[in-house]
Design a protein around this motif. Structure first.
Motif, PDB file in Angstrom:
ATOM      1  N   MET A 176       0.821  -1.168   0.000  1.00  0.00           N
ATOM      2  CA  MET A 176       0.000   0.000   0.000  1.00  0.00           C
ATOM      3  C   MET A 176       0.878   1.250   0.000  1.00  0.00           C
ATOM      4  N   ALA A 177       0.661   2.130  -0.894  1.00  0.00           N
ATOM      5  CA  ALA A 177       1.442   3.356  -0.959  1.00  0.00           C
ATOM      6  C   ALA A 177       0.766   4.423  -0.121  1.00  0.00           C
ATOM      7  N   THR A 178       1.596   5.138   0.632  1.00  0.00           N
ATOM      8  CA  THR A 178       1.045   6.213   1.452  1.00  0.00           C
ATOM      9  C   THR A 178       1.339   7.537   0.782  1.00  0.00           C
ATOM     10  N   THR A 179       0.405   8.412   0.809  1.00  0.00           N
ATOM     11  CA  THR A 179       0.610   9.742   0.236  1.00  0.00           C
ATOM     12  C   THR A 179       0.707  10.738   1.363  1.00  0.00           C
ATOM     13  N   GLU A 180       1.589  11.699   1.177  1.00  0.00           N
ATOM     14  CA  GLU A 180       1.799  12.710   2.207  1.00  0.00           C
ATOM     15  C   GLU A 180       0.823  13.849   1.966  1.00  0.00           C
ATOM     16  N   THR A 181       0.127  14.201   2.969  1.00  0.00           N
ATOM     17  CA  THR A 181      -0.807  15.324   2.843  1.00  0.00           C
ATOM     18  C   THR A 181      -0.267  16.490   3.636  1.00  0.00           C
ATOM     19  N   ARG A 182      -0.405  17.642   3.069  1.00  0.00           N
ATOM     20  CA  ARG A 182       0.083  18.854   3.716  1.00  0.00           C
ATOM     21  C   ARG A 182      -1.103  19.694   4.143  1.00  0.00           C
ATOM     22  N   GLY A 183      -0.908  20.267   5.261  1.00  0.00           N
ATOM     23  CA  GLY A 183      -1.933  21.158   5.759  1.00  0.00           C
ATOM     24  C   GLY A 183      -1.669  22.572   5.262  1.00  0.00           C
ATOM     25  N   PRO A 184      -2.573  23.481   5.505  1.00  0.00           N
ATOM     26  CA  PRO A 184      -2.419  24.864   5.055  1.00  0.00           C
ATOM     27  C   PRO A 184      -1.220  25.538   5.719  1.00  0.00           C
ATOM     28  N   GLU A 185      -0.851  25.139   6.926  1.00  0.00           N
ATOM     29  CA  GLU A 185       0.275  25.730   7.632  1.00  0.00           C
ATOM     30  C   GLU A 185       1.600  25.398   6.934  1.00  0.00           C
ATOM     31  N   GLN A 186       1.748  24.167   6.472  1.00  0.00           N
ATOM     32  CA  GLN A 186       2.976  23.748   5.785  1.00  0.00           C
ATOM     33  C   GLN A 186       3.098  24.428   4.430  1.00  0.00           C
ATOM     34  N   ASN A 187       2.013  24.638   3.726  1.00  0.00           N
ATOM     35  CA  ASN A 187       2.063  25.337   2.436  1.00  0.00           C
ATOM     36  C   ASN A 187       2.514  26.775   2.613  1.00  0.00           C
ATOM     37  N   LYS A 188       2.105  27.442   3.728  1.00  0.00           N
ATOM     38  CA  LYS A 188       2.537  28.817   3.990  1.00  0.00           C
ATOM     39  C   LYS A 188       4.047  28.873   4.200  1.00  0.00           C
ATOM     40  N   GLN A 189       4.583  27.903   4.960  1.00  0.00           N
ATOM     41  CA  GLN A 189       6.021  27.865   5.218  1.00  0.00           C
ATOM     42  C   GLN A 189       6.788  27.685   3.909  1.00  0.00           C
ATOM     43  N   LYS A 190       6.277  26.857   3.022  1.00  0.00           N
ATOM     44  CA  LYS A 190       6.926  26.613   1.747  1.00  0.00           C
ATOM     45  C   LYS A 190       6.965  27.897   0.913  1.00  0.00           C
ATOM     46  N   GLU A 191       5.854  28.634   0.871  1.00  0.00           N
ATOM     47  CA  GLU A 191       5.795  29.875   0.103  1.00  0.00           C
ATOM     48  C   GLU A 191       6.705  30.936   0.700  1.00  0.00           C
ATOM     49  N   GLN A 192       6.772  31.036   2.016  1.00  0.00           N
ATOM     50  CA  GLN A 192       7.645  32.011   2.660  1.00  0.00           C
ATOM     51  C   GLN A 192       9.110  31.632   2.440  1.00  0.00           C
ATOM     52  N   GLY A 193       9.431  30.339   2.394  1.00  0.00           N
ATOM     53  CA  GLY A 193      10.803  29.870   2.184  1.00  0.00           C
ATOM     54  C   GLY A 193      11.330  30.260   0.820  1.00  0.00           C
ATOM     55  N   ILE A 194      10.486  30.277  -0.190  1.00  0.00           N
ATOM     56  CA  ILE A 194      10.905  30.659  -1.534  1.00  0.00           C
ATOM     57  C   ILE A 194      11.306  32.124  -1.563  1.00  0.00           C
ATOM     58  N   GLY A 195      10.508  32.981  -0.995  1.00  0.00           N
ATOM     59  CA  GLY A 195      10.820  34.399  -0.971  1.00  0.00           C
ATOM     60  C   GLY A 195      12.041  34.703  -0.118  1.00  0.00           C
ATOM     61  N   LEU A 196      12.174  34.022   1.014  1.00  0.00           N
ATOM     62  CA  LEU A 196      13.305  34.221   1.904  1.00  0.00           C
ATOM     63  C   LEU A 196      14.609  33.775   1.236  1.00  0.00           C
ATOM     64  N   GLY A 197      14.559  32.658   0.538  1.00  0.00           N
ATOM     65  CA  GLY A 197      15.742  32.166  -0.170  1.00  0.00           C
ATOM     66  C   GLY A 197      16.179  33.111  -1.272  1.00  0.00           C
ATOM     67  N   LEU A 198      15.225  33.683  -1.961  1.00  0.00           N
ATOM     68  CA  LEU A 198      15.526  34.643  -3.012  1.00  0.00           C
ATOM     69  C   LEU A 198      16.214  35.880  -2.446  1.00  0.00           C
ATOM     70  N   LEU A 199      15.724  36.375  -1.326  1.00  0.00           N
ATOM     71  CA  LEU A 199      16.340  37.533  -0.676  1.00  0.00           C
ATOM     72  C   LEU A 199      17.759  37.221  -0.181  1.00  0.00           C
ATOM     73  N   GLN A 200      17.946  36.044   0.367  1.00  0.00           N
ATOM     74  CA  GLN A 200      19.277  35.653   0.828  1.00  0.00           C
ATOM     75  C   GLN A 200      20.244  35.575  -0.350  1.00  0.00           C
ATOM     76  N   GLY A 201      19.805  35.022  -1.445  1.00  0.00           N
ATOM     77  CA  GLY A 201      20.650  34.927  -2.634  1.00  0.00           C
ATOM     78  C   GLY A 201      21.017  36.287  -3.185  1.00  0.00           C
ATOM     79  N   LEU A 202      20.056  37.198  -3.212  1.00  0.00           N
ATOM     80  CA  LEU A 202      20.331  38.553  -3.687  1.00  0.00           C
ATOM     81  C   LEU A 202      21.299  39.280  -2.757  1.00  0.00           C
ATOM     82  N   SER A 203      21.195  39.054  -1.457  1.00  0.00           N
ATOM     83  CA  SER A 203      22.121  39.710  -0.531  1.00  0.00           C
ATOM     84  C   SER A 203      23.549  39.205  -0.725  1.00  0.00           C
ATOM     85  N   VAL A 204      23.715  37.920  -0.970  1.00  0.00           N
ATOM     86  CA  VAL A 204      25.048  37.365  -1.256  1.00  0.00           C
ATOM     87  C   VAL A 204      25.595  37.971  -2.539  1.00  0.00           C
ATOM     88  N   THR A 205      24.774  38.071  -3.556  1.00  0.00           N
ATOM     89  CA  THR A 205      25.198  38.651  -4.829  1.00  0.00           C
ATOM     90  C   THR A 205      25.649  40.097  -4.655  1.00  0.00           C
TER      91      THR A 205
END
Length: 176
Positions: free
Chosen positions: A1-30
């Protein structure tokens, strides 16, 4: 039986914030690195300061070559070409005549060479050296076969070995 991972709305918010934060960190290094002075050597105009035993190209000292063929036999790429003939010399004060091998051709095909240094290490008469010369490119691959005259010219660019450090023992054979 294969299990699928389900994400809640809280985890999706963290993922979206991580993308923007990573972009800012990369720009600061540049931005930080963009404002620093470059450390690149302007190669064609400024020659690099190379160490004494830099591996650039293999040089030949013809006087030391006894045409023993060890370098060409040990070469894994078979890129060393040696031609020789025997000459017989009459003895000065009686006895048997002696024969000696005379080097006719010594060439290295640097298009095939993988710069492993086995030929330099295996030469018992110190006829081959590492020269720090590295500017020997050619436009035609057939011109990458360098004959003994060109290999001899590179011998003059071989630097002496660095002095021993204080307290170091000299190598066997009495050399310093």
């Amino acid at each position: 039986m294969a299990t699928t991972e389900t994400r809640g709305p809280e985890q999706n918010k963290q993922k979206e914030q991580g993308i923007g934060l990573g972009l800012l960190q990369g720009l600061s290094v540049t931005l930080r690195t963009m404002l620093k002075r470059s450390v690149t050597v302007q190669y064609p105009h400024v020659k690099p300061d190379l160490p004494a035993r830099t591996r650039g190209v293999i040089a030949l000292k013809q006087e030391n070559c006894t045409v023993c063929y060890k370098c060409s036999r040990e070469c894994p790429d078979w890129c060393i070409y040696i031609d020789a003939h025997k000459e017989t010399h009459e003895p000065a004060g009686g006895g048997r005549a002696r024969s000696a091998k005379i080097l006719d051709r010594f060439a290295i095909d640097f298009a095939l060479c993988m710069y492993c240094g086995i030929c330099v290490e295996v030469c018992p008469f110190d006829a081959l050296f590492w020269s720090p010369e590295f500017e020997y490119a050619e436009y035609d691959i057939n011109d990458m076969v360098h004959e003994r005259d060109r290999l001899e010219e590179w011998t003059y660019t071989v630097l002496p070995p660095p002095a021993l450090e204080e307290g170091a023992e000299p190598p066997e054979g009495g050399g310093a």
